[in-house]
Every structure is written in structure tokens, then in C-alpha cells.
Design a protein around this motif. Structure first.
Motif, short mmCIF file in Angstrom:
data_model
loop_
_atom_site.label_atom_id
_atom_site.label_comp_id
_atom_site.label_asym_id
_atom_site.label_seq_id
_atom_site.Cartn_x
_atom_site.Cartn_y
_atom_site.Cartn_z
N ALA A 160 0.83 -1.20 0.00
CA ALA A 160 0.00 0.00 0.00
C ALA A 160 0.87 1.25 0.00
O ALA A 160 0.58 2.23 -0.71
N GLU A 161 1.96 1.23 0.78
CA GLU A 161 2.87 2.37 0.82
C GLU A 161 3.57 2.57 -0.51
O GLU A 161 3.71 3.70 -1.00
N THR A 162 4.00 1.47 -1.13
CA THR A 162 4.71 1.54 -2.41
C THR A 162 3.79 2.07 -3.51
O THR A 162 4.15 3.00 -4.25
N PHE A 163 2.60 1.47 -3.63
CA PHE A 163 1.66 1.93 -4.65
C PHE A 163 1.19 3.35 -4.35
O PHE A 163 0.99 4.16 -5.27
N GLY A 164 1.00 3.66 -3.05
CA GLY A 164 0.57 5.02 -2.69
C GLY A 164 1.59 6.06 -3.08
O GLY A 164 1.24 7.16 -3.55
N LYS A 165 2.87 5.74 -2.89
CA LYS A 165 3.93 6.68 -3.29
C LYS A 165 3.91 6.91 -4.80
O LYS A 165 4.04 8.05 -5.27
N ALA A 166 3.72 5.82 -5.57
CA ALA A 166 3.66 5.96 -7.03
C ALA A 166 2.46 6.81 -7.45
O ALA A 166 2.56 7.67 -8.34
N VAL A 167 1.31 6.60 -6.78
CA VAL A 167 0.11 7.38 -7.11
C VAL A 167 0.32 8.85 -6.77
O VAL A 167 -0.08 9.74 -7.53
N ASP A 241 -7.21 -0.69 -0.21
CA ASP A 241 -8.42 -0.16 -0.83
C ASP A 241 -8.38 1.37 -0.88
O ASP A 241 -8.83 1.99 -1.86
N THR A 242 -7.86 1.99 0.17
CA THR A 242 -7.75 3.46 0.21
C THR A 242 -6.83 3.96 -0.91
O THR A 242 -7.13 4.96 -1.58
N VAL A 243 -5.71 3.26 -1.11
CA VAL A 243 -4.81 3.64 -2.20
C VAL A 243 -5.51 3.51 -3.54
O VAL A 243 -5.34 4.34 -4.44
N ALA A 244 -6.32 2.45 -3.69
CA ALA A 244 -7.05 2.25 -4.94
C ALA A 244 -8.03 3.39 -5.19
O ALA A 244 -8.20 3.84 -6.33
N GLN A 245 -8.67 3.88 -4.14
CA GLN A 245 -9.59 5.01 -4.30
C GLN A 245 -8.84 6.26 -4.72
O GLN A 245 -9.30 7.02 -5.59
#
Length: 333
Positions: A160-167, A241-245
Motif C-alpha cells: 500500500a505504501e509503495t503503490f501510494g507513493k507511485a500514485v 483499498d484506500t490507495v485504490a480510491q
């Protein structure tokens, strides 16, 4: 984050003995010296992380008697399809992650293959992955992970942290593009937004696959999984899920900005075509006059008049002014 190093341990990147009431203990063990054999760990879960590019790792897994044939086949398979399903009293499957050098290769997506049993946890990859490396450094720093399901929860948090950083980085790019669009500089922004939308689509596919696989696995957890571990995994999935939103919001912004660019370009094109139509309308009568006086036939007026040229020019100018007045009267400009 520390320097990324891989020691030559026979194809094993790292190994840890997990303790419920103490920090994880790194293993100093060479799998090449004992094919298919596990290090002694009485009653303590083990995590073994392999580099599948090294054939010695494949050889160890293929000869391991602690894994069923189905688990060995899936771990050694090359199918990148994301899934996580119950098998052999545990969970086995593939999760998507970002490459460790994702910033240098923004389209670098990799697959983490893993088997999660009660006392044995095996994972492997063919390219260095960001989330797994974060977890490895976390355990080396003394993080306490008491079970294999808790390990999965920590991994999902790092994903989640990795994908969140990319987003967030993509969101910053969209902010910059939006500022340039508002300033009227839209020359190359459509190409940049197209690249961003393609990257967001790939991120969404990876993130969505992980969420679906983890949700299905959470509904079919092994009997040995405790309620506390299941609750921790649920919280980790909710963070994913939060990162996906957030990703969907950035994707929607990129789509709206691309529509804004298309609208502005269309408006500019229509404006140019309108001005061209006005000029064409004004020039049509003048073109007719020059065509008529260009006919080399007898009877043309002012043919022998010294002021004939100026009379024709005055006629064309008057016709242009009259045309403009008619267009203005019709409120066409």
C-alpha cells in the motif's frame, strides 16, 4: 532505505526465523549446501525468500519434500497472473509489486510468488521488488512478526505504501499539467497525459488484482489462522483499498484534463475556421470582380480610361466594405 545487497547464499536472498515475542532472527544458511532441506526451527515459522533467476533456488524448491507437488509447480511457474488461493493447508499464489528501481523504470511491474503455510513461508521473484525489500529491511531492523499471516499483513502494508507513493508522484505530475493547461500552454500536454493515463491503467490493474486476490484469500483462510491475524490482514487490505480510491481520483482528473485539452483545441480550431470563413466571404466578390475584368474581351468598362485601374480598385474596396457591413448586420462577427 539502505543499500540493496544480495549475498550469495545459493539462490536465497534472505531468510528469517519469526518469533511471536521477539524480533525476527536472520538466518545464515546456504540452501545450495542442503537441497530441499529446511534449517532447524523447532516450533518457529520460517521465511525463505528466493531469487528465481538463480537456478539453485529452482533446484532447492523442486527437491523440497516440505512442499506438495502443486505448490512446487506454482512457485516455479512463470505465469504472472495475480491470484492467491488455498492449497496444501496454506495459501499459494502470485501478488503484483513494483520493481525496486521503479523511479528509473516507471513501467516496471513484477510478480512475487509465495507460499504461506503455518510454519513455512516461501517467496521468490525474478526482479528486485520494492515492497518485499522494504519488509526485508524492516525485519533486519528488529521488527517483530509473530506468524506467517502477520508477515502477509506487513507485506500488504508495504505494498500500500509503495503503490501510494507511485500514485502521489503521478498526482504531482497531473498537478503540473493542470497548471500549464490553465496558463494556456497545451501544446504537448496531451501526450504527457496520455502517458500518465497508460501508467495509471497499469497501476490500477496490478492494484486491483492484488485486492481481489487478497479479498478472496481472506474469505478462505486456513483453519490455523487466528482471529487476531485475520483482523490485521483485513486492516492491511483496507489500506490497499484506500490507495485504490486515490488512484481512481487521479485517473478521473487525468481524464477530465485530457477532455479539457480536447475542448480547447476544438475551440481554437473552430475559431480559426470561423475567421477563415469570414475572410473567404469577403474575398469572394473581389475574386469575381478580378475574374470579370481579367477577361480579354471587348466591351469591358474603363478599358481605355487612364483611371480605369483606380476605378476597379475602388469598386473592389467598396464591395469588400459592403460585404463586411452585411455580415455585421447579420451579426456574424
Amino acid at each position: 532505505m539502505g543499500i540493496f545487497e544480495i549475498a550469495d547464499t545459493g539462490g536465497m536472498i534472505c531468510g528469517f526465523r519469526l518469533h511471536p515475542d521477539a524480533p525476527a532472527e536472520p538466518l545464515q544458511w546456504n540452501v545450495d549446501a542442503a537441497p530441499g532441506v529446511l534449517p532447524e526451527a523447532p516450533g518457529q515459522p520460517l521465511w525463505l525468500h528466493f531469487n528465481f533467476v538463480d537456478t539453485r533456488a529452482d533446484r532447492w524448491i523442486a527437491s523440497s519434500t516440505h512442499l506438495t507437488e502443486e505448490v512446487r509447480e506454482l512457485l516455479l511457474d512463470t505465469d504472472p497472473r495475480i491470484r492467491l488461493e488455498p492449497m496444501a493447508d496454506g495459501l499459494v499464489g502470485v501478488l503484483g509489486d513494483l520493481h525496486h528501481d521503479y523511479e528509473a523504470d516507471p513501467e516496471g511491474f513484477g510478480a512475487l510468488r509465495l507460499y504461506i503455510g503455518r510454519e513455512l513461508l516461501i517467496s521468490g521473484r525474478r526482479h528486485p521488488l520494492e515492497s518485499t525489500d522494504r519488509l526485508r529491511h524492516e525485519l533486519r531492523a528488529g521488527e517483530q512478526v509473530g506468524s506467517t499471516i502477520q508477515w502477509l499483513s506487513h507485506l500488504v502494508h508495504h505494498m500500500a505504501e509503495t503503490f501510494g507513493k507511485a500514485v502521489n508522484e503521478i498526482n504531482d505530475t497531473v498537478d503540473e499539467v493542470e497548471d500549464r493547461i490553465l496558463a494556456g500552454r497545451i501544446a504537448d500536454e496531451g501526450k504527457e497525459l496520455g502517458r500518465v493515463r497508460r501508467l495509471l491503467a497499469r497501476l490500477r490493474r496490478q492494484l486491483g488484482g492484488n485486492r481481489q486476490a487478497l479479498s478472496h484469500a481472506r474469505a478462505r483462510m486456513p483453519a490455523w489462522c487466528s482471529g487476531e491475524d485475520a483482523a490485521q490482514l483485513r486492516l492491511a487490505i483496507e489500506r490497499l483499498d484506500t490507495v485504490a480510491q486515490d488512484l481512481e481520483l487521479v485517473q478521473e482528473r487525468a481524464r477530465l484534463l485530457q477532455e479539457e485539452i480536447a475542448g480547447q483545441l476544438s475551440e481554437a480550431t473552430n475559431r480559426n475556421l470561423y475567421m477563415l470563413s469570414i475572410v473567404t466571404t469577403v474575398m469572394l466578390p473581389i475574386t469575381l470582380i478580378t475574374g470579370v475584368f481579367g477577361m480579354n474581351v471587348g466591351g469591358l468598362p474603363w478599358l481605355q480610361d487612364n483611371l480605369g485601374f483606380w476605378n476597379v480598385m475602388l469598386l473592389m474596396g467598396g464591395t469588400a466594405v459592403a460585404t463586411l457591413l452585411v455580415l455585421h448586420w447579420k451579426k456574424l462577427f
